[in-house]
Scaffold this motif. Sequence first.
Motif, PDB file in Angstrom:
ATOM      1  N   UNK A 197      -4.866  28.822 -11.531  1.00  0.00           N
ATOM      2  CA  UNK A 197      -5.844  28.036 -10.785  1.00  0.00           C
ATOM      3  C   UNK A 197      -5.380  26.612 -10.489  1.00  0.00           C
ATOM      4  N   UNK A 198      -5.003  25.894 -11.548  1.00  0.00           N
ATOM      5  CA  UNK A 198      -4.713  24.478 -11.343  1.00  0.00           C
ATOM      6  C   UNK A 198      -3.409  24.249 -10.593  1.00  0.00           C
ATOM      7  N   UNK A 223       0.810  -1.223   0.000  1.00  0.00           N
ATOM      8  CA  UNK A 223       0.000   0.000   0.000  1.00  0.00           C
ATOM      9  C   UNK A 223       0.845   1.276   0.000  1.00  0.00           C
ATOM     10  N   UNK A 224       2.164   1.121   0.148  1.00  0.00           N
ATOM     11  CA  UNK A 224       3.031   2.295   0.071  1.00  0.00           C
ATOM     12  C   UNK A 224       3.547   2.397  -1.354  1.00  0.00           C
ATOM     13  N   UNK A 225       3.099   3.424  -2.095  1.00  0.00           N
ATOM     14  CA  UNK A 225       3.474   3.475  -3.513  1.00  0.00           C
ATOM     15  C   UNK A 225       4.977   3.678  -3.719  1.00  0.00           C
ATOM     16  N   UNK A 273       5.098   7.552  -8.085  1.00  0.00           N
ATOM     17  CA  UNK A 273       3.938   8.449  -8.055  1.00  0.00           C
ATOM     18  C   UNK A 273       3.713   9.024  -9.453  1.00  0.00           C
ATOM     19  N   UNK A 309      -4.407  23.784   4.402  1.00  0.00           N
ATOM     20  CA  UNK A 309      -4.296  23.456   2.986  1.00  0.00           C
ATOM     21  C   UNK A 309      -5.416  23.876   2.066  1.00  0.00           C
ATOM     22  N   UNK A 310      -6.368  24.713   2.511  1.00  0.00           N
ATOM     23  CA  UNK A 310      -7.382  25.209   1.578  1.00  0.00           C
ATOM     24  C   UNK A 310      -6.737  26.284   0.690  1.00  0.00           C
ATOM     25  N   UNK A 357      -2.508  26.388  -8.071  1.00  0.00           N
ATOM     26  CA  UNK A 357      -2.705  27.067  -6.784  1.00  0.00           C
ATOM     27  C   UNK A 357      -1.523  27.993  -6.491  1.00  0.00           C
ATOM     28  N   UNK A 387       2.305  11.657 -10.524  1.00  0.00           N
ATOM     29  CA  UNK A 387       1.749  12.951 -10.166  1.00  0.00           C
ATOM     30  C   UNK A 387       2.368  14.043 -11.008  1.00  0.00           C
ATOM     31  N   UNK A 388       1.689  15.203 -11.112  1.00  0.00           N
ATOM     32  CA  UNK A 388       2.261  16.282 -11.919  1.00  0.00           C
ATOM     33  C   UNK A 388       3.630  16.683 -11.381  1.00  0.00           C
TER      34      UNK A 388
END
Lengths: 440, 174
Positions: free
Chosen positions: B69-70, B41-43, B46, B93-94, B72, B48-49
């Motif tokens: 926007x994308x 379960x530990x990748x 990743x 983190x918002x 942040x 990811x971008x």
Amino acid sequence: MTMSNAKSLLKKLKWTWQPESSREAGDSVVRNFLLHWFPAKITRPSMSWGYSFWLGTITAVLFLILTITGVFLMFLYVPSVERAYLSVKDLEFVISFGSFIRGLHRISAHLMVAFVFLHLVRVFLTGAYKNGTAANQNRPLNWIVGVILLLLTLLLSFTGYLLPWDQLAFWAITVGTNIASAAPVVGDWIRFILLGGSTIEQGALIRFYVLHCFFLPLFVIVLFSYHMWRVRKDGGLACVDRLSLSEKKEAVAPNKKKTYSLLGITSGSTVHVQTALVDHERHTVDSSPNLTRRLMVVILATMVVASILTFIFQAPLEEAANPSITPNPAKAPWYFLWLQELVTDTTFTVGGFTVNGALIGGIILPAVLILAAILWPYFDRSSVDSVGIWFAKQRRKQNIIFLIIVLAIAALTFIGTFMRGPYWGLYWPWETWQETPTKF
Amino acid sequence: MKNVKSSPEGLTTRRSFLGKIGLTATLLGVAGQAFAFFRSLVPNVLYEPPQRFKVGTAEQFGEGAKFLEDKKLFIFRNKNTFYAMSAICTHLGCTVKMERLNQSKKVKVGSREIEEVAEFHCPCHGSRYYGDGTNYSGPAPKPLFFYKLEVAPEDGQLIVDLSKKVEKDFRLTV
């Protein structure tokens, strides 16, 4: 099949539910799998509406509704970030009765959080986590199991409202996992494991989905079974201990089916035991059909109320998850708003060193509350006279402290629900919020 | 009765020794499997971008702030200097929102005074930041982060590197 054959078959199927004699009633509990966890006879106080309010039973019924509706939702929901939102939208607008099933699932979840909590309040205020007089009781342990079940209920709710992958879901995961990462040392690692990466993507959704549909319900079922088993081992509800204490001890011939300690039989010249006869007929009734009948009433009432509430409160579906726009204000469901208040109000600075409210309000304070709940029974020094009775005199101080904590949580929940507006600003409940653009 | 588990002197018998080995092997086996299950379960990779990416050429940015926007991310331009500021609230983190002020305002940050035309407010728990990213109210424990900006030699685009945090005085001059 002849008429009499059919009649006897029908009787075979239902005699355990409608026994015609006390002997049959005893047999039903032994013969019928569904009844096997009940005692043959149950004391009248245990059946009282006003002692327990049947809050635990209502919670269990809600869990049953959640399991059944949940299984149907699993057939219709797709746990992928591309399709989750659309499949929930289909449930709302396309699938026959879809919005009812989803609504019933949601309302039952809300009710379950409320009723687990009320059940905890009832158990506390009646001192029911205390051991009474019977041998081998371990009620404090069952109280701890109950606290864990409350936590599991909250985790189930949290993982559940993430699944529609709408704005509520996305920002709840953002805030929730950031609270986890505020934990010292292991925080970032926990967030990484929860999300299955460092961004909120497919890995996070599938993890929360499996937790929600499999692991957490499994834990609940295992712990719930143990919870019920312990209630039986502890001699029923705590009010039974109360009954046996208030009952005058009588000298009776020892019952062959029972074990007594030596102290019970050594006095006097004949073999007699001093015992309180709580299983005497004047205190008990047959479980079938007396307990089962009330159980049916509770099941029916819970189902009816949950269904009516489903029609009154439509399950909301916010806009699809959008990582770049945080809704303003971004509110958690009501049962987490006191935590949202706590993380807002607990950041503090001591001499240039700032501690994040996420750590204080999100981790330390809740952990302290849970720990206090778990340890409380072991510090409760009141006598057995305060077992199984509402607002016992000896426990007055404890009850007041407990109620203050409950009221504080309720007050924070109220503020979070009705008094927070855009940018989490304080507003009166009747005040209108200032207009804020959702985009700029 | 003769004790079959251990000899009278407390010495290990063959039976108890084999029993212990069996139990240990079982526990080790279970532990090993459990480790394998949880380790899966530990990748390891990743998808990811990337942390370092191009955001466009200098000319594409007008004076003042532009919100990506994308990513942040706010990119600020002041004539020919640029800097990049995170829009992620340091509390939980918002994404903070830029509130433009009706007229510019002078605020004191530490020992110096700055003039701000906008502020950053967080919708989740009400944290507030001055125009330069300094937190002044609400639960945010730290100022907003700033990231390194550079110019790509091949096409002149600006590159943001989210893995490299910089001081808030950082400026890229183009």
